[in-house]
Design a protein around this motif. Structure first.
Motif, PDB file in Angstrom:
ATOM      1  N   THR A 135       1.197  -1.118  -0.343  1.00 42.44           N
ATOM      2  CA  THR A 135       0.476  -0.209  -0.068  1.00 42.44           C
ATOM      3  C   THR A 135       0.970   0.703   0.230  1.00 42.44           C
ATOM      4  N   SER A 136       2.247   1.378  -0.367  1.00 40.02           N
ATOM      5  CA  SER A 136       3.182   2.155  -0.196  1.00 40.02           C
ATOM      6  C   SER A 136       3.502   2.973  -1.494  1.00 40.02           C
ATOM      7  N   THR A 137       3.690   2.031  -2.743  1.00 39.63           N
ATOM      8  CA  THR A 137       3.900   2.723  -3.731  1.00 39.63           C
ATOM      9  C   THR A 137       3.604   2.830  -4.664  1.00 39.63           C
ATOM     10  N   LEU A 138       3.438   3.691  -6.093  1.00 39.10           N
ATOM     11  CA  LEU A 138       2.398   4.465  -6.902  1.00 39.10           C
ATOM     12  C   LEU A 138       2.127   3.335  -8.258  1.00 39.10           C
ATOM     13  N   PHE A 139       2.963   2.999  -8.389  1.00 36.60           N
ATOM     14  CA  PHE A 139       2.798   1.650  -9.292  1.00 36.60           C
ATOM     15  C   PHE A 139       3.080  -0.027  -8.298  1.00 36.60           C
ATOM     16  N   HIS A 140       1.539  -0.751  -8.412  1.00 45.40           N
ATOM     17  CA  HIS A 140       1.561  -2.209  -7.511  1.00 45.40           C
ATOM     18  C   HIS A 140       2.171  -3.149  -8.018  1.00 45.40           C
ATOM     19  N   PRO A 141       2.642  -3.867  -6.869  1.00 41.59           N
ATOM     20  CA  PRO A 141       3.940  -4.575  -6.748  1.00 41.59           C
ATOM     21  C   PRO A 141       3.426  -5.711  -8.517  1.00 41.59           C
ATOM     22  N   GLU A 142       1.861  -5.962  -8.265  1.00 37.85           N
ATOM     23  CA  GLU A 142       0.974  -6.905  -9.379  1.00 37.85           C
ATOM     24  C   GLU A 142       1.364  -6.610 -10.655  1.00 37.85           C
ATOM     25  N   ASP A 143       1.370  -5.261 -10.770  1.00 37.56           N
ATOM     26  CA  ASP A 143       1.015  -4.383 -12.451  1.00 37.56           C
ATOM     27  C   ASP A 143       2.271  -4.854 -13.012  1.00 37.56           C
ATOM     28  N   LEU A 144       3.677  -4.464 -11.947  1.00 37.95           N
ATOM     29  CA  LEU A 144       4.566  -3.995 -13.416  1.00 37.95           C
ATOM     30  C   LEU A 144       5.099  -5.373 -13.432  1.00 37.95           C
ATOM     31  N   PRO A 145       5.642  -4.925 -14.750  1.00 41.71           N
ATOM     32  CA  PRO A 145       5.582  -6.022 -15.886  1.00 41.71           C
ATOM     33  C   PRO A 145       7.188  -6.958 -15.951  1.00 41.71           C
ATOM     34  N   PHE A 146       7.646  -6.873 -14.248  1.00 48.26           N
ATOM     35  CA  PHE A 146       8.429  -7.879 -13.997  1.00 48.26           C
ATOM     36  C   PHE A 146       8.267  -8.344 -12.819  1.00 48.26           C
ATOM     37  N   GLY A 147       9.134  -9.338 -12.224  1.00 44.99           N
ATOM     38  CA  GLY A 147       8.840  -9.830 -11.048  1.00 44.99           C
ATOM     39  C   GLY A 147      10.393  -9.043  -9.756  1.00 44.99           C
ATOM     40  N   VAL A 148      10.446  -8.978  -8.836  1.00 46.35           N
ATOM     41  CA  VAL A 148      10.761  -8.823  -8.459  1.00 46.35           C
ATOM     42  C   VAL A 148      12.553  -9.350  -8.838  1.00 46.35           C
ATOM     43  N   ARG A 149      12.557  -9.980  -8.576  1.00 43.00           N
ATOM     44  CA  ARG A 149      14.456 -10.990  -8.550  1.00 43.00           C
ATOM     45  C   ARG A 149      14.640 -10.266 -10.361  1.00 43.00           C
ATOM     46  N   ASP A 150      13.796 -10.009 -11.333  1.00 42.73           N
ATOM     47  CA  ASP A 150      14.110  -9.137 -12.961  1.00 42.73           C
ATOM     48  C   ASP A 150      13.889  -7.538 -12.346  1.00 42.73           C
ATOM     49  N   VAL A 151      13.794  -6.953 -11.503  1.00 44.03           N
ATOM     50  CA  VAL A 151      13.587  -5.444 -11.140  1.00 44.03           C
ATOM     51  C   VAL A 151      14.801  -4.768 -12.175  1.00 44.03           C
ATOM     52  N   TRP A 252       5.274  13.165   5.066  1.00 41.00           N
ATOM     53  CA  TRP A 252       4.017  12.384   5.334  1.00 41.00           C
ATOM     54  C   TRP A 252       4.166  10.997   4.803  1.00 41.00           C
ATOM     55  N   LEU A 253       4.794  11.112   3.244  1.00 42.18           N
ATOM     56  CA  LEU A 253       4.726   9.890   2.760  1.00 42.18           C
ATOM     57  C   LEU A 253       5.884   8.858   3.722  1.00 42.18           C
ATOM     58  N   ALA A 254       6.639   9.181   4.654  1.00 44.09           N
ATOM     59  CA  ALA A 254       7.406   7.772   5.390  1.00 44.09           C
ATOM     60  C   ALA A 254       6.865   7.782   6.037  1.00 44.09           C
ATOM     61  N   GLN A 255       5.719   7.856   6.780  1.00 44.64           N
ATOM     62  CA  GLN A 255       4.747   7.817   8.255  1.00 44.64           C
ATOM     63  C   GLN A 255       3.903   7.063   6.891  1.00 44.64           C
ATOM     64  N   GLY A 256       3.452   7.481   5.895  1.00 43.97           N
ATOM     65  CA  GLY A 256       1.871   6.823   5.482  1.00 43.97           C
ATOM     66  C   GLY A 256       1.417   7.466   5.746  1.00 43.97           C
ATOM     67  N   CYS A 257       1.364   8.853   5.835  1.00 45.15           N
ATOM     68  CA  CYS A 257       0.153   9.499   5.976  1.00 45.15           C
ATOM     69  C   CYS A 257      -0.577   9.745   5.270  1.00 45.15           C
ATOM     70  N   VAL A 258       0.187  10.108   3.713  1.00 50.46           N
ATOM     71  CA  VAL A 258      -0.386  10.124   2.434  1.00 50.46           C
ATOM     72  C   VAL A 258      -0.169   8.813   1.303  1.00 50.46           C
ATOM     73  N   SER A 259      -0.453   8.661   0.652  1.00 54.54           N
ATOM     74  CA  SER A 259      -0.341   7.927  -0.030  1.00 54.54           C
ATOM     75  C   SER A 259       0.127   8.231  -1.526  1.00 54.54           C
ATOM     76  N   PRO A 260       1.066   7.776  -1.933  1.00 53.67           N
ATOM     77  CA  PRO A 260       2.220   7.903  -3.672  1.00 53.67           C
ATOM     78  C   PRO A 260       0.715   8.688  -4.757  1.00 53.67           C
ATOM     79  N   ARG A 261       0.091   7.483  -4.092  1.00 54.02           N
ATOM     80  CA  ARG A 261      -1.547   7.641  -5.754  1.00 54.02           C
ATOM     81  C   ARG A 261      -1.926   8.815  -5.396  1.00 54.02           C
ATOM     82  N   SER A 262      -2.559   9.447  -4.257  1.00 54.83           N
ATOM     83  CA  SER A 262      -3.284  10.482  -3.953  1.00 54.83           C
ATOM     84  C   SER A 262      -2.619  11.372  -4.504  1.00 54.83           C
TER      85      SER A 262
END
Ligand SMILES: Cc1cc2nc3c(=O)[nH]c(=O)nc-3n(C[C@H](O)[C@H](O)[C@H](O)COP(=O)(O)OP(=O)(O)OC[C@H]3O[C@@H](n4cnc5c(N)ncnc54)[C@H](O)[C@@H]3O)c2cc1C
Length: 430
Positions: A135-151, A252-262
């Motif tokens: 819940t803390s990134t702009l791009f959701h991990p499941e939507d990226l065109p690569f898996g974690v190992r291929d970042v 605020w981003l660091a404590q998650g008071c706001v999301s990057p998507r907002s």
């Protein structure tokens, strides 16, 4: 069908809006217990001799908790704030309430992941489970065109592919009601009660930062509002003095008071209603950097914290206390470096330009173990974020995600370019 009671364990997601953890728990369970744990580890020192959390960030965290508490009360739930090891506290809650599941945010730092793994094991013994949600990134991990190992190990490759092949999910609405068992109202401790010295606010601070989702949303409305600050962000972002040269969203981003998507949606709204230009894009570009360090940390795990970094390179390992203390206290004799270090110590904030300069000086001129500098930043920064801090430090030390290797900053040249009239050095002079 909704199942019994669940615990929502808040960590770095101290908000109600666009909080996928909270939304998932509400969707699947009849009753929710919101819990936050003040982990004693926050107050401990790291192997480098600095506290994990300094006084200013602790104050900001407690303000963020107070704001979360009042927002939760408004929708029918009392936030439970526990002092102690999160595993022990949460297991106690599970046993006391019969909760079948704990929902929390997916973590990137390896210590945080280890903590979640320890919790998972204990929950198993009580027939309960842990569900961790991104819940803390702009791009959701499941939507990226690569898996974690291929970042990709190069930012531009990551950004181009992510921008081309991934769409950013819409924000989730703030819940308007929570059903919760009857629980007492808890008191949030003060920094003094947690053993921190109270620190005075320095009038020279770029902004009077206060924690909490309400403050974060106000800052977002201000920066993307009528004054059109966003329209010139790309030109002003290397500034050094005052609140307006950059967004100041980071604490605020660091404590998650706001999301990057907002933030993304606010920028898109601005582009549709005011104007769209290079500056409006550039704020998104910087948020992609933030994402990038998170994904890179997920990929490389502990390597991120090693002296040789993800590249396994040989770099200086000296820890000369005299040199390090001069740097910390702003007594190196290099006035531009000293001014920035004094600002950090007095306010908990430093511009991005300043951070690059003092980090380069520490690694390339003083030739010290870069991790000591990173650990000092960890203690002091109001906006400390494990991936952004250690990722940027490793990058500047030449052991991180930078194909060009060594990042040397000519300090005199930087001072002439960014503080030509010496205003900043005067402001933070002795
Ligand atoms: C040595 C060093 C250490 C750093 N440590 C941290 C840290 O602990 N926490 C942190 O949030 N940022 C860190 N940064 C990145 C950057 O300096 C801050 O995010 C920025 O200065 C915060 O001010 P702002 O919100 O006004 O930024 P803006 O310029 O308005 O940028 C908007 C947002 O984009 C993100 N962003 C911008 N630049 C970067 C970057 N280089 N890397 C990652 N994200 C970025 C931040 O979330 C920021 O809030 C570090 C940079 C360096 C060079």
């Amino acid at each position: 069908m909704k199942k019994g009671v669940a615990i929502v364990w808040f960590t770095h997601d101290l908000r109600l809006s666009d909080n996928a953890v909270l939304s998932a728990a509400i969707e699947r369970h009849e009753q929710i217990i919101p819990v936050y744990c003040l982990n004693p580890q926050f107050h401990q020192s790291t192997q480098f001799g600095f506290k994990r959390t300094g006084s200013r960030r602790m104050q900001f965290m407690l303000e963020s908790l107070a704001d979360l508490k009042s927002s939760l009360t408004a929708i029918g739930a009392h936030l439970q704030v526990e002092l102690g090891d999160p595993v022990e506290c949460l297991v106690k809650w599970v046993k006391a309430t019969g909760a079948s599941c704990i929902y929390t945010k997916k973590e990137v730092g390896f210590e945080e992941i280890e903590l979640q793994q320890r919790l998972m094991k204990e929950l198993w013994k009580c027939n309960a489970e842990l569900t961790a949600i991104s819940t803390s990134t702009l791009f959701h991990p499941e939507d990226l065109p690569f898996g974690v190992r291929d970042v990709p190990d190069i930012f531009t490759d990551f950004r181009k592919r992510a921008e081309r092949e991934t769409s950013i999910r819409k924000t989730l609405a703030k819940p308007d009601q929570l059903t919760t068992p009857s629980l007492p109202e808890c008191v949030i401790p003060t920094t003094e009660q947690l053993g921190y010295e109270p620190l005075a606010t320095d009038p020279r601070s770029v902004l009077a930062f206060h924690g909490g989702e309400s403050e974060a949303l106000q800052r977002l409305a201000y920066y993307c509002g009528d004054r059109k600050l966003l329209s010139s962000y790309k030109e002003t972002r290397n500034g050094l003095i005052g609140g307006d040269y950059s967004s100041k969203f980071s604490p605020w981003l660091a404590q998650g008071c706001v999301s990057p998507r907002s933030i993304y949606e606010a920028v898109k709204h601005y582009e549709q209603t005011v104007e769209s230009n290079e500056s409006t894009y550039w704020l998104i570009f910087e948020l992609i950097w933030r994402d990038y360090f998170r994904y890179a940390m997920k990929k490389h795990k502990q390597k991120f914290f090693r002296l040789g970094g993800i590249q396994g390179k040989r770099v200086p390992s000296d820890r000369n206390l005299e040199l390090i203390n001069c740097w910390i206290e702003g007594r190196t004799g290099v006035d531009f470096v000293d001014a920035n270090m004094r600002e950090l110590r007095a306010t908990g904030f430093m511009s991005n330009r300043g951070r690059q300069i003092v980090a380069s000086y520490f690694c390339n001129d003083l030739k010290q173990d870069w991790r000591v500098g990173a650990a000092y930043f960890e203690e002091q920064l109001l906006d400390y974020d494990v991936a952004s801090n250690w990722g940027n430090w490793a990058y500047l030390a030449g052991v991180g995600n930078d194909p060009r290797g060594n990042r040397y900053f000519d300090i005199d040249k930087q001072a002439r370019q960014y503080d030509g009239a010496g205003e900043y050095r005067k402001l933070w002079g002795r």
